[in-house]
Design a protein around this motif. Structure first.
Motif, PDB file in Angstrom:
ATOM      1  N   LEU B  60     -30.151 -25.222  10.727  1.00 14.65           N
ATOM      2  CA  LEU B  60     -30.784 -24.761  11.933  1.00 14.65           C
ATOM      3  C   LEU B  60     -29.705 -24.857  13.051  1.00 14.65           C
ATOM      4  CD1 LEU B  60     -33.284 -25.609  10.139  1.00 14.65           C
ATOM      5  CD2 LEU B  60     -34.439 -25.686  12.205  1.00 14.65           C
ATOM      6  N   SER B  61     -29.243 -23.688  13.704  1.00 17.14           N
ATOM      7  CA  SER B  61     -28.151 -23.718  14.622  1.00 17.14           C
ATOM      8  C   SER B  61     -28.536 -22.918  15.560  1.00 17.14           C
ATOM      9  CB  SER B  61     -26.972 -23.096  13.746  1.00 17.14           C
ATOM     10  OG  SER B  61     -27.005 -21.811  13.590  1.00 17.14           O
ATOM     11  N   GLY B  62     -27.433 -22.841  16.711  1.00 12.77           N
ATOM     12  CA  GLY B  62     -27.785 -22.145  18.075  1.00 12.77           C
ATOM     13  C   GLY B  62     -28.791 -22.835  18.659  1.00 12.77           C
ATOM     14  N   GLN B  63     -29.669 -22.243  19.241  1.00 17.54           N
ATOM     15  CA  GLN B  63     -30.749 -22.976  20.416  1.00 17.54           C
ATOM     16  C   GLN B  63     -31.865 -23.132  19.243  1.00 17.54           C
ATOM     17  OE1 GLN B  63     -30.071 -22.374  24.052  1.00 17.54           O
ATOM     18  NE2 GLN B  63     -28.553 -22.971  22.913  1.00 17.54           N
ATOM     19  N   SER B  64     -31.807 -23.995  18.273  1.00 19.68           N
ATOM     20  CA  SER B  64     -32.661 -24.164  17.530  1.00 19.68           C
ATOM     21  C   SER B  64     -33.693 -25.638  17.981  1.00 19.68           C
ATOM     22  CB  SER B  64     -32.479 -24.419  15.940  1.00 19.68           C
ATOM     23  OG  SER B  64     -32.114 -23.154  15.345  1.00 19.68           O
ATOM     24  N   SER B  65     -34.960 -25.794  17.398  1.00 20.41           N
ATOM     25  CA  SER B  65     -35.521 -27.151  17.606  1.00 20.41           C
ATOM     26  C   SER B  65     -36.622 -26.976  16.783  1.00 20.41           C
ATOM     27  CB  SER B  65     -35.860 -27.408  19.188  1.00 20.41           C
ATOM     28  OG  SER B  65     -36.825 -26.332  19.491  1.00 20.41           O
ATOM     29  N   LEU B  66     -37.214 -28.455  16.476  1.00 16.22           N
ATOM     30  CA  LEU B  66     -38.547 -28.480  15.657  1.00 16.22           C
ATOM     31  C   LEU B  66     -39.397 -29.397  16.299  1.00 16.22           C
ATOM     32  CD1 LEU B  66     -39.978 -28.499  13.092  1.00 16.22           C
ATOM     33  CD2 LEU B  66     -38.599 -30.279  12.229  1.00 16.22           C
ATOM     34  N   ARG B  67     -40.665 -28.617  16.724  1.00 16.34           N
ATOM     35  CA  ARG B  67     -41.732 -29.504  17.345  1.00 16.34           C
ATOM     36  C   ARG B  67     -42.896 -29.798  16.131  1.00 16.34           C
ATOM     37  NH1 ARG B  67     -43.844 -26.026  21.971  1.00 16.34           N
ATOM     38  NH2 ARG B  67     -42.979 -24.466  20.669  1.00 16.34           N
ATOM     39  N   LEU B  68     -43.267 -30.836  15.970  1.00 18.81           N
ATOM     40  CA  LEU B  68     -44.351 -31.379  15.106  1.00 18.81           C
ATOM     41  C   LEU B  68     -45.593 -31.858  15.707  1.00 18.81           C
ATOM     42  CD1 LEU B  68     -42.019 -33.794  13.016  1.00 18.81           C
ATOM     43  CD2 LEU B  68     -42.417 -31.421  12.717  1.00 18.81           C
ATOM     44  N   ALA B  69     -46.766 -31.197  15.191  1.00 19.97           N
ATOM     45  CA  ALA B  69     -48.102 -31.695  15.763  1.00 19.97           C
ATOM     46  C   ALA B  69     -49.219 -31.538  14.741  1.00 19.97           C
ATOM     47  CB  ALA B  69     -48.366 -30.544  17.030  1.00 19.97           C
ATOM     48  N   GLY B  70     -49.995 -32.629  14.859  1.00 18.85           N
ATOM     49  CA  GLY B  70     -51.175 -32.594  13.856  1.00 18.85           C
ATOM     50  C   GLY B  70     -51.031 -33.943  12.978  1.00 18.85           C
TER      51      GLY B  70
END
Ligand SMILES: [Ca+2]
Ligand SMILES: [Ca+2]
Lengths: 706, 706
Positions: B60-70
């Motif tokens: 995952l590169s550039g302007q990537s992010s990961l959000r987790l919910a649940g």
């Protein structure tokens, strides 16, 4: 022969084998990072040509530049845009100090917005070296970074008495640079200024060339400025150094724009005749005509006395000021001598005389002039009164009884530049885009502004807009609540908006909360970028409420990055409450090089309460007299507990103009005002301080050596 | 079901329909600007999984992010690199404040160098919210910008008493940040610090985590730090706020690196037992063990008194300092009470006792301890002397007569992180590249460095090197004259080198002339970039001669841009003559947020003559006690006519350590030294000033409120 080339290598090969009469044709398309060296030997009858397959369709972009060396070259049809030069010049009439170009012509070339994104990086768009070169019918528009747009260099003997011709060029808008170094044209430098350049500058159109106090900085001898039009351009054609220059048949049309001026005269044997000065609003260093006092035995880089100036048959039609003996102070005491001011026609802008005397004008012979109002008594003998004269408005005044200019002046815009590239628009940057409706939600603005186009208007339905990312604004847009309702913005990063490139913002009817901002120091609602942000930004805040900017220290509303610049910040009918930092933080340029962050800050009819820092921190260092700003005006506003009540309400260092009128203050210390250079003016009236009428509400330190 | 997805849209669709037991598999390859939201509901037996097709091959590169919910999610195998998050976190255990992740595990994930290029921009690489989450066997290395690498947030009730587990992670090098905000791990904030977090941090490896004085900032209650290794990490595990935390079985191995420390104790009911403190060089706030004084009736964000601390069965093996009553001053007067210091084994680094008392330790019961040297008399009753004990060197000391630690401590590096991604090297950044020979000419360095690789050595044949473009250096390189001969560099733009990214320079045996530099203010030989320049730069100048830097004002040798940072600037055996500005200009961080431009500036055996500005201008504002630097050391050097003879030789504001020894000065004013925070130390000896021996050569202003 005609040699069409489509690659940089092919170009280099074609140049290496070029013979007189050869025409190297660049293929249409975009040439990226093209470090072009065009060194060849043509003859007068058979120059070596470098042309575009189709004029205007050959784009040099990225990190491109063009160096010329040799004799009898001709370049035409190229466009530089979408990038900037990695060298000190875009088009250079030399390869290096050892190989110059002579007898060479560059024509029908465009350089548009090809500015280094770091506006403090200095370069020239065109550097003229050698002798007998022609630069004509070119289009140079939108230089934003430091350094003159075009400069004639006299730094070696081979570039002196050069007899260059600079003709029929279109010099498009050069916005305020915010420091010295924003000249559109410079001929010579102080070091070589007693050398003649013999350059002719004629029939060029200067369209809003407002980079600094010198539109043109003439710093060599024997030049001719003839038949040029200066339209709505701040500052003057300044005869800064060097002797024996002629200024004739030019049109200075200020169009009523601020700080528009005409000619500023310094040094010996300058002639200013048959020019038309129209609707010019500037005074002092930017008057329609300015005769400077000199420094006795001046060093070469200070002010030489005006000797033998001839000012004749000019028309001053609706001008604000003719300044005589300007700059008179303890150092500049040498008044003009052996000069004449004859047969000029003088019509002031406001019914009175525009002529101001700052020192003894006994060395100037006034005769045969006509004036619409009585000039100062000591020179009145040289004027006949014609009290029926008024500014001509749209028309021109004819010569009257041998006084004033006659014939034609200036040049029409369409007689300059190229036909195949549009000249700069005069429309507002906030108009001409789309109308877009937005609904409340998360990252709504981020998503919408990704595809923003110039002049877009975003209308926000009432509700909450939460932004989790910084929004880069690189084009002018308007964001406003739907009439009568209110949208509430909050943001999770250190800034909501960062202005880059040509980014400008007009915001209306919004509530902005800092309650979601990160727990770190130095947050702000709107910031700028120093590296990507060469543009002159405009910010308008109308009916905005800003609150809860206090999660940590130094939370500002607007914070300028070093190296970035606002043309204007206009605030009206807005409320600011619980702000931990400076509200408008415009003080990053602390190097004392004369650079600053904003030209105008205007606040009216607004309210500030519980502010941790000053309302405005503005810093303009340096001692040069090259800028009209910064300006700070505050009117009809109220202030309650600012800078924790124990520091100044505003910290204004080196501003040139300011006012504080009709305000109400409770719980704040006086404005800290430091005068450092120029002729600063600060007015204060109608204010109520802690319940009492008190006009003066500033602690003024004057650091000028006057 | 297993659902392989290859596009961002396919991922979103798969997430939207995910059911317990589903495994969403990201296809191998680079996912650019992937704003991933993984919100789903699994069960304990059947979590919803997000995995890589091949662990380590999904980037995952550039302007990537990961959000987790649940609930009951499992994420593994991803790599974040070559970019930075546009949000406030890279991996967030929440979608937003309304949707958190619980019972979720992130494992075998790498975040490497994924730092915002503007190092002042604050973010978290991992933000833990919700409850009962596990973060294990991950690799987080090289965070350069502001904000903790990983933070446990307790900002809503749903994130408190969270019982997270942070286990077996590899925390790779975190270089000096140069301000507060460089923590590797933070649990809680002062605001919620009286709430329990109940987080377990165990078996993690902290490899050179040296961002600031707090390796870990514990700001909540009831946490356990167990079995972690802290290797060559500056600062301490700081029990900054909150009560009832347990620190056991950890290994603090300083490896003799500067400022390495152990545990700093504040607040109530903290237990420090069975830890091994080895080869730690730090003192004061960075001692092997630090017991702080508190503030009576402390506000929640100041220092609470140490109450009921239990310090037992720890081994201190070759440590420089155990600081008791640290921070004692007019405000911090509350000494520890009701505490015990028992059965510890104390071996100082240098033969003496490492124990220092800064206040009354009557509230601490000392008993059953062993010590290699006599501690201060007032507590000596609690120690038995064992004068034969010396630091163990490579080995470990066993428990002796029930004193000291036993069992195992820490964790092996290879038991942490992932096997498929290399851990950080300990090699010099200037080694490992190619040897390249260069010949004199124009733009030779620009051309050569375009393809520079880490550790390259460029050797310059004698002669003249003229550069017409700015050279961006984004990797560590060495540039040196061929032995015994001299290469002369000159440059035509405002800077010759601009350090960006990971750029570092080692220069040797060169002459650098400013004679070709442009006639503008603010030139410098070496500068940095604030936006592209997040890296910690290293600069070494050895046997360099710098001359004729005087074409205009403010010409510097090194000038740091705001927001950029040097780990070190080392200068030796070099000459500087005719420099118009500050030689080393490291004073751009004027916002008083505690940020500064350089950790170490060291000058020795060098000569300075005709300098317009100070030799060094260093500014470190703010009042926080979060940094060990800046340091400025000057030795064996000579100075003649500095700062025009009427301004200070150096302007050092807010430095923490400095020395001026064995120097010779003619024609300069004393060093202007301003102490603002911390426990600054400046030594001056063996100097000759204007022909006379004079050790003190500084005007010291102490602005600390002590
Ligand atoms: Ca100027
Ligand atoms: Ca900290």
């Amino acid at each position: 022969a005609m040699i069409r080339v489509a690659t940089q290598d092919a170009f280099s090969e074609a140049v290496a084998s070029a013979k007189p009469g050869d025409q190297i044709v660049l293929a249409d398309g975009t040439w990226q990072d093209f470090d072009a060296l065009f060194q060849a030997e043509g003859t007068q009858e058979h120059p070596v040509q470098l042309t575009a397959e189709t004029p205007g369709k050959v784009i040099l972009s990225g990190q491109s530049s063009l160096r010329l060396a040799g004799n009898h070259l001709l370049v035409s049809g190229l466009v530089f845009k979408d990038g900037y030069t990695p060298r000190s010049e875009v088009i250079s009439f030399r390869r290096d100090s050892e190989a110059l170009a002579n007898n060479t012509r560059v024509t029908n070339v465009v350089i548009d917005g090809y500015s280094n994104p770091d506006r403090t990086q200095r370069d020239l768009w065109v550097g003229l070296y050698g002798r007998n070169n022609t630069f004509d019918f070119n289009h140079l528009s939108g230089k934003l970074n430091a350094g003159p747009t075009l400069a004639v260099r006299l730094d070696t003997a081979a570039s002196q008495e050069n007899r260059h011709r600079i003709r029929h060029n279109y010099f498009g808008p050069r916005p305020v640079f915010g420091s010295n170094g924003g000249e559109t044209l410079r001929i010579g430098t102080s070091h070589y200024s007693l050398t003649d350049s013999l350059t002719i500058v004629e029939n060029n159109f200067f369209d809003r060339c407002s980079g600094e106090v010198e539109i043109i900085s003439n710093k060599s001898g024997g030049n001719i400025f003839r038949g040029n039009t200066f339209y709505a351009s701040r500052g003057t054609l300044t005869l800064r150094h060097g002797n024996g220059t002629l200024v004739e048949n030019n049109l200075f049309d200020g169009a009523g724009a601020p700080y528009t001026g005409g000619v500023r005269v310094i040094n010996a044997r300058q002639t200013i005749r048959n020019n038309y000065f129209k609707d010019l609003t500037g005074n002092r260093f930017s008057g329609a005509l300015v005769i400077m006092n000199g420094v006795p035995d001046s060093p070469i880089n200070r002010y030489h006395q005006v000797v033998g100036a001839v000012i004749e048959n000019n028309t001053f039609d609706g001008v604000a000021a003719i300044e005589l003996g300007e700059g008179s102070d303890a150092e500049r005491t040498a008044t003009p001598v052996n000069s004449v001011f004859s047969r000029n026609l003088v019509v002031g802008a406001d019914g009175g005389s525009p002529i101001n005397l700052y020192d003894d004008m006994g060395g100037v012979a006034f005769s045969g002039n006509l004036s619409s109002a009585a000039p100062p008594a000591v020179i009145a003998g040289g004027f006949d009164l014609r009290q029926n004269l008024t500014p001509s408005g749209g028309a021109f005044l004819a010569m009257i009884d041998g006084a004033g200019a006659s014939g034609t002046y200036g040049v029409a815009k369409d007689q300059t530049g190229v036909s195949w590239y549009p000249k700069a628009s005069e429309a507002s940057p906030f108009e001409g885009g789309r109308d877009i409706q937005l609904q409340p939600g998360t990252d709504v603005l981020f998503t919408a502004l990704k595809t923003a186009e110039p002049g877009d208007h975003y209308t926000l339905a009432p509700g909450s807009y939460r932004e989790s990312k910084i929004i880069q604004v690189d084009t002018p847009v308007t964001i406003a609540s739907r009439g009568g309702d209110v949208a509430v913005l909050s943001f999770e990063r250190s800034h909501l908006f960062v202005l880059t490139g040509n980014g400008s913002l007009a915001l209306g009817g919004l509530v902005v909360s800092g309650d979601a901002a990160p727990d770190g120091s130095g947050n702000s609602f709107i910031s700028t970028s120093s590296i990507r942000g060469s543009g002159n930004h405009i910010l308008s805040l109308s009916h905005i409420r800003v609150q809860d900017f206090d999660v940590n220290r130094g939370f500002s509303v607007v914070s300028a990055a070093k190296g970035s610049f606002f043309d204007r910040i206009d605030v009206e009918n807005s409320d600011f409450e619980n702000i931990s930092g400076a509200v408008f933080k415009l003080d990053e340029e602390t190097d004392d090089y004369g650079i600053y962050n904003a030209e105008f800050l205007s606040i009216r009819d607004s309210h500030f309460k519980m502010i941790g820092g000053p309302i405005a921190a503005v810093y303009r260092g340096g001692r040069d007299e090259s800028t009209f700003g910064p300006h700070v005006d505050v009117t009809g506003s109220s202030f309650e507990t600012v800078a924790n009540g124990d520091q100044p309400l505003m910290e204004l260092y080196g501003i040139q103009k300011g006012s504080f009128t009709g305000n109400t203050v409770v719980g704040a210390k006086p404005i800290a005002l430091t005068f450092t250079t120029g002729l600063p003016v600060f007015t204060s009236s109608g204010n109520t301080i802690d319940g009492a009428t008190q006009d003066a509400f500033a602690d003024i330190a004057d650091e000028r050596n006057r």
